[in-house]
Design an enzyme around this catalytic site. Structure first.
Site, PDB file in Angstrom:
ATOM      1  N   CYS A 132     -68.896  69.382  25.879  1.00 32.94           N
ATOM      2  CA  CYS A 132     -69.590  68.964  26.847  1.00 32.94           C
ATOM      3  C   CYS A 132     -70.535  67.940  26.895  1.00 32.94           C
ATOM      4  O   CYS A 132     -71.345  67.858  26.062  1.00 32.94           O
ATOM      5  CB  CYS A 132     -70.384  70.391  27.282  1.00 32.94           C
TER       6      CYS A 132
ATOM      7  N   CYS B 152     -74.066  68.477  28.029  1.00 37.70           N
ATOM      8  CA  CYS B 152     -74.976  69.191  26.994  1.00 37.70           C
ATOM      9  C   CYS B 152     -75.305  68.238  25.663  1.00 37.70           C
ATOM     10  O   CYS B 152     -76.338  68.265  25.298  1.00 37.70           O
ATOM     11  CB  CYS B 152     -74.154  70.264  26.254  1.00 37.70           C
TER      12      CYS B 152
END
Length: 141
Positions: free
Chosen positions: A61, A64
């Protein structure tokens, strides 16, 4: 499931990540890859009456990875709280039980109960919520 996890805050690192300035930036960020480690951190938090900030994220991600440094900085700044990162790929059923639909998703927990939540890598909002919850817990003591 969602959108992100970064191993820079206490997870394992590869050789090329060793020089990253935020790698293992805080002993206060704990990687959760088993239900047992989650339960241990929750028990520790309950016993010490600490707030838990739980970051549900994934290695693949981008958002993230983007917010990982800020998360590490918050863990250093608010050592009176326990910061954990749950790898949604390591614990898919557990993450589903928390109704994770996007990553990162941050939960603020007191006595195992949710007191706030943030979905997405909004650095400003993560700082604001963390500061507000930290302040509310110190003023209530």
């Amino acid at each position: 499931m969602g959108q992100c996890w970064n191993k820079l805050c206490g997870g394992e690192t590869s050789d090329n990540e060793q020089s990253h300035p935020f790698e293992h930036a805080s002993g206060n960020v704990h990687l959760i890859t088993t239900i047992q480690s989650w339960e241990e951190k929750m028990s520790e938090a309950n016993d010490s009456e600490k707030i838990v900030v739980a970051n549900f994220s994934a290695a693949w991600c981008g958002p993230c990875r983007t917010i990982a440094a800020a998360y590490c900085e918050l863990a250093d700044k608010y050592s009176s709280m326990i910061f954990v990162t749950v790898d949604v790929d390591e614990l898919p059923e557990f993450s589903t039980s928390w109704d994770i639909k996007a990553t990162p998703t941050f939960f603020f927990l007191k006595n195992g109960r949710q007191v706030d939540k943030l979905v997405g890598a909004n650095n400003e909002e993560l700082h604001r919520k963390t500061a507000a919850i930290a302040e509310s817990t110190t003023s209530s003591k």
